[in-house]
Design a protein around this motif. Structure first.
Motif, PDB file in Angstrom:
ATOM      1  N   ASN A 250       0.801  -1.226   0.000  1.00 36.19           N
ATOM      2  CA  ASN A 250       0.000   0.000   0.000  1.00 36.19           C
ATOM      3  C   ASN A 250       0.835   1.279   0.000  1.00 36.19           C
ATOM      4  OD1 ASN A 250      -2.706   1.106   0.134  1.00 36.19           O
ATOM      5  ND2 ASN A 250      -2.162   1.829   2.195  1.00 36.19           N
ATOM      6  N   GLU A 251       2.025   1.223   0.576  1.00 33.42           N
ATOM      7  CA  GLU A 251       2.859   2.435   0.659  1.00 33.42           C
ATOM      8  C   GLU A 251       4.279   2.027   1.021  1.00 33.42           C
ATOM      9  OE1 GLU A 251       1.677   5.242   3.701  1.00 33.42           O
ATOM     10  OE2 GLU A 251       2.775   6.888   2.753  1.00 33.42           O
ATOM     11  N   LEU A 252       5.246   2.843   0.623  1.00 32.69           N
ATOM     12  CA  LEU A 252       6.633   2.589   1.030  1.00 32.69           C
ATOM     13  C   LEU A 252       7.406   3.906   1.036  1.00 32.69           C
ATOM     14  CD1 LEU A 252       8.686   2.692  -1.691  1.00 32.69           C
ATOM     15  CD2 LEU A 252       7.364   0.643  -2.228  1.00 32.69           C
ATOM     16  N   VAL A 253       8.481   3.891   1.842  1.00 29.59           N
ATOM     17  CA  VAL A 253       9.441   4.990   1.858  1.00 29.59           C
ATOM     18  C   VAL A 253      10.830   4.366   1.733  1.00 29.59           C
ATOM     19  CG1 VAL A 253      10.554   6.702   3.347  1.00 29.59           C
ATOM     20  CG2 VAL A 253       8.075   6.712   3.110  1.00 29.59           C
ATOM     21  N   SER A 254      11.612   4.807   0.770  1.00 27.11           N
ATOM     22  CA  SER A 254      12.932   4.204   0.540  1.00 27.11           C
ATOM     23  C   SER A 254      14.067   5.060   1.088  1.00 27.11           C
ATOM     24  CB  SER A 254      13.144   3.975  -0.964  1.00 27.11           C
ATOM     25  OG  SER A 254      13.129   5.216  -1.652  1.00 27.11           O
ATOM     26  N   GLY A 255      13.752   6.270   1.556  1.00 23.25           N
ATOM     27  CA  GLY A 255      14.789   7.142   2.107  1.00 23.25           C
ATOM     28  C   GLY A 255      14.239   7.916   3.295  1.00 23.25           C
ATOM     29  N   ASN A 256      14.091   7.208   4.413  1.00 22.23           N
ATOM     30  CA  ASN A 256      13.483   7.800   5.606  1.00 22.23           C
ATOM     31  C   ASN A 256      14.545   8.556   6.397  1.00 22.23           C
ATOM     32  OD1 ASN A 256      12.180   8.362   7.995  1.00 22.23           O
ATOM     33  ND2 ASN A 256      11.705   6.238   8.508  1.00 22.23           N
ATOM     34  N   GLU A 257      14.493   9.881   6.366  1.00 17.73           N
ATOM     35  CA  GLU A 257      15.490  10.695   7.081  1.00 17.73           C
ATOM     36  C   GLU A 257      14.940  11.280   8.370  1.00 17.73           C
ATOM     37  OE1 GLU A 257      18.781  11.348   6.413  1.00 17.73           O
ATOM     38  OE2 GLU A 257      18.565   9.742   4.937  1.00 17.73           O
ATOM     39  N   THR A 258      13.693  11.711   8.352  1.00 13.67           N
ATOM     40  CA  THR A 258      13.138  12.392   9.541  1.00 13.67           C
ATOM     41  C   THR A 258      11.777  11.831   9.939  1.00 13.67           C
ATOM     42  OG1 THR A 258      12.041  14.085   8.213  1.00 13.67           O
ATOM     43  CG2 THR A 258      14.303  14.536   8.888  1.00 13.67           C
ATOM     44  N   GLY A 259      11.389  10.701   9.331  1.00 17.21           N
ATOM     45  CA  GLY A 259      10.050  10.175   9.580  1.00 17.21           C
ATOM     46  C   GLY A 259       9.998   9.178  10.723  1.00 17.21           C
ATOM     47  N   ALA A 260       9.206   8.129  10.517  1.00 15.95           N
ATOM     48  CA  ALA A 260       8.950   7.135  11.566  1.00 15.95           C
ATOM     49  C   ALA A 260      10.245   6.454  12.010  1.00 15.95           C
ATOM     50  CB  ALA A 260       7.975   6.082  11.046  1.00 15.95           C
ATOM     51  N   THR A 261      10.278   6.070  13.280  1.00 16.86           N
ATOM     52  CA  THR A 261      11.448   5.367  13.818  1.00 16.86           C
ATOM     53  C   THR A 261      11.052   3.984  14.303  1.00 16.86           C
ATOM     54  OG1 THR A 261      11.059   6.414  15.977  1.00 16.86           O
ATOM     55  CG2 THR A 261      12.663   7.465  14.522  1.00 16.86           C
ATOM     56  N   ASP A 262      11.979   3.044  14.182  1.00 20.06           N
ATOM     57  CA  ASP A 262      11.709   1.667  14.614  1.00 20.06           C
ATOM     58  C   ASP A 262      11.997   1.501  16.107  1.00 20.06           C
ATOM     59  OD1 ASP A 262      14.452   1.502  14.871  1.00 20.06           O
ATOM     60  OD2 ASP A 262      14.734   0.030  13.265  1.00 20.06           O
ATOM     61  N   GLU A 263      11.951   0.261  16.589  1.00 17.21           N
ATOM     62  CA  GLU A 263      12.152  -0.017  18.015  1.00 17.21           C
ATOM     63  C   GLU A 263      13.525   0.435  18.496  1.00 17.21           C
ATOM     64  OE1 GLU A 263      11.211  -2.141  15.653  1.00 17.21           O
ATOM     65  OE2 GLU A 263       9.996  -3.788  16.448  1.00 17.21           O
TER      66      GLU A 263
END
Ligand SMILES: [Ca+2]
Ligand SMILES: [Ca+2]
Ligand SMILES: [Ca+2]
Ligand SMILES: [Ca+2]
Length: 199
Positions: free
Chosen positions: A64-77
């Motif tokens: 449904n959606e993807l981001v290939s260059g996450n610089e300031t968005g969601a963070t993982d655990e």
């Protein structure tokens, strides 16, 4: 003094609502005709209705959606900005993800397998981190998404590709997403929505 009195009379609420009620209730026309019409229609409708009602509920998983260059968005655990992939079940039954997988290298290596116990209810979303950090948690794939674009495939337990997307080069923090959410074609989006409806 006289004009004030006439104003008061003018603004005094009348009994127009009560009038309407009695008007409506006094119009019982045409009931007998409507009944005889619907009787003759209902017989021919019955067959086609029972056919469509017999369709069993089905799960339908889509990328449904993807981001290939996450610089300031969601963070993982681990507190890291990582590439991510959003899955959505647009069907009307729960999806069992056991045996399903994701891959950015179809035919070259085995797809990354979803956790065996993972399920997805109708309308529910699942966020997969594409960071090669398998130790960060169960929903971390063994590949990353190239900022230059590549092809991502969703593979079922029979090794069939049920959904795939070839995404273009994306800017940092830019998303590639189905618009409208779940059903639409893929488009660039400057408002990533991990775990939420695409916008
Ligand atoms: Ca990346
Ligand atoms: Ca990570
Ligand atoms: Ca890759
Ligand atoms: Ca989203």
């Amino acid at each position: 003094m006289l004009s004030l009195l006439s104003l008061l009379v003018f603004f005094t609420p009348g009994c127009s609502q009560a009038d309407k009620v009695t008007d409506d209730s006094a119009a019982p026309e045409g009931d007998a005709d409507a009944d005889s019409d619907s009787d003759s229609d209902s017989d021919s409708d019955a067959d086609s209705d029972s056919d469509s009602d017999a369709d069993p509920p089905e799960a339908k998983l889509v990328l449904n959606e993807l981001v290939s260059g996450n610089e300031t968005g969601a963070t993982d655990e681990a507190g890291q900005n990582e590439d991510w992939i959003e899955l959505l079940n647009i069907g009307d039954a729960a999806a069992d993800l056991s045996g399903w997988g994701l891959t950015d290298a179809l035919g070259e290596k085995d797809p990354w397998p979803f956790p065996d116990t993972q399920a997805l209810n109708p309308g529910e979303r699942l966020l997969i981190w594409a960071d090669e950090d398998l130790d960060d948690g169960p929903l971390h794939a063994d590949f990353k998404l190239s900022g230059d674009g590549e092809t991502l495939s969703l593979v079922n337990p029979d090794d069939e590709v049920t959904d795939a997307v070839s995404f273009p080069a994306l800017n940092d923090d830019q998303a590639y997403a189905r618009l409208p959410d779940g059903e639409g074609a893929w488009e660039l989006s400057d408002t990533p929505s991990p775990g939420a409806e695409n916008k």
